[in-house]
Design an enzyme around this catalytic site. Structure first.
Site, short mmCIF file in Angstrom:
data_model
loop_
_atom_site.label_atom_id
_atom_site.label_comp_id
_atom_site.label_asym_id
_atom_site.label_seq_id
_atom_site.Cartn_x
_atom_site.Cartn_y
_atom_site.Cartn_z
N ASP A 85 0.81 -1.22 0.00
CA ASP A 85 0.00 0.00 0.00
C ASP A 85 0.84 1.28 0.00
O ASP A 85 1.99 1.29 0.45
CB ASP A 85 -0.89 0.04 1.24
CG ASP A 85 -2.10 -0.86 1.13
OD1 ASP A 85 -2.11 -1.74 0.26
OD2 ASP A 85 -3.04 -0.70 1.94
N HIS A 232 3.51 -2.40 3.20
CA HIS A 232 3.56 -1.04 2.65
C HIS A 232 4.88 -0.79 1.91
O HIS A 232 5.94 -1.15 2.41
CB HIS A 232 3.41 0.00 3.78
CG HIS A 232 2.06 0.00 4.40
ND1 HIS A 232 1.66 -0.94 5.33
CD2 HIS A 232 1.00 0.82 4.22
CE1 HIS A 232 0.41 -0.69 5.70
NE2 HIS A 232 -0.01 0.38 5.03
#
Length: 262
Positions: A85, A232
């Site tokens: 992400d 992430h």
């Protein structure tokens, strides 16, 4: 006698003069103050300018007590999926891509519109190397799903437009709500835009910057067949995530296998 007569005449004359200067009542008239000339008048106070009424912002709808229906939370197979992400980020995304390429696996990258605008070349590399794309909102608005439906739609459309500006033929099959703060409304809008709402089942909370060893341990402990793992590649310093990648990928490949989301 002549002097007396003259004095009497003078006295009468004085009386007449005094009587003539009176107002008939014997009291001198008070002199009224004169009005100031027009040029001496104070300037008129300016009329207040009309204020433009600012409409109140729409109230955010409350988050539901539980996750809404319609979320993708598993791969549908025994294999697990990797998702990254908040990118693309010039410091971390290329290195994550290198790790994935070395391990010969693909992942799903949940990209932020503002980051795509800044780094379109990175988005093209993601697509070129066979990874999937996921719309992650324009600027990672944690409250987006609580906003009016028109705002949700505009945000998702704008992000998809930016993705396709960078990679015109790119497919965007998924949407992921920042923070996992889902509402039924955002799921519905995503579906109308031909995107499935992608959640996760494994969150090692690498966004909080734990050590690489902690990230690895959390993923290993929580991963189950069909798991969707959240990591992430943007949004901050991802050195620990990057350091954990090699062992996380190797462990998941060995225990479950890594699959592309379908």
């Amino acid at each position: 006698m002549r002097h007396r007569a003259l004095l009497t005449c003078l006295t009468g004359l004085v009386v007449l003069l005094v009587a003539g200067c009176g107002d008939g009542g014997g009291t001198p008239a008070a002199t009224a103050p004169s009005s100031p000339p027009p040029s001496a008048a104070l300037p008129p106070e300016p009329a207040p300018s009309p204020t433009r009424a600012v409409p109140p912002k729409p109230r955010l709808r409350p988050l539901p007590a539980k996750l809404p229906a319609g979320l993708v939370r598993t791969t549908g197979t025994a294999k697990v999926a990797l998702t990254f992400d908040d990118g693309p980020d010039p410091a971390w995304t290329p290195k994550v891509l290198d790790r994935l390429k070395a391990a010969k696996v693909t992942a799903t990258f949940c990209v932020v519109g503002t980051q795509v605008r800044k780094h379109p070349g990175l988005l093209r590399r993601i697509v070129r190397e066979g990874h999937q794309l996921c719309n992650h909102s324009w600027n990672h608005d944690l409250d987006l799903a609580r906003r009016p439906v028109a705002e949700i739609r505009a945000d998702l459309v704008r992000t998809n437009r930016e993705i396709r500006r960078a990679a015109p033929k790119a497919k965007v099959p998924f949407y992921r709500q920042p923070g996992g703060r889902w509402t039924a409304e955002v799921v519905k809008v995503a579906k109308q835009l031909d995107m499935r709402s992608l959640h996760w089942t494994v969150d090692p909370q690498d966004w909080a910057k734990p050590t690489a060893a902690t990230i690895e341990k959390r993923v290993k402990r929580s991963a189950r067949p069909g798991a969707v793992v959240l990591l992430h590649d943007g949004g901050g310093n991802r050195a620990a995530t990057l350091a954990a990648c090699a062992k996380v990928i190797a462990g998941l490949k060995r225990e479950h296998g890594i699959a592309r989301l379908t």
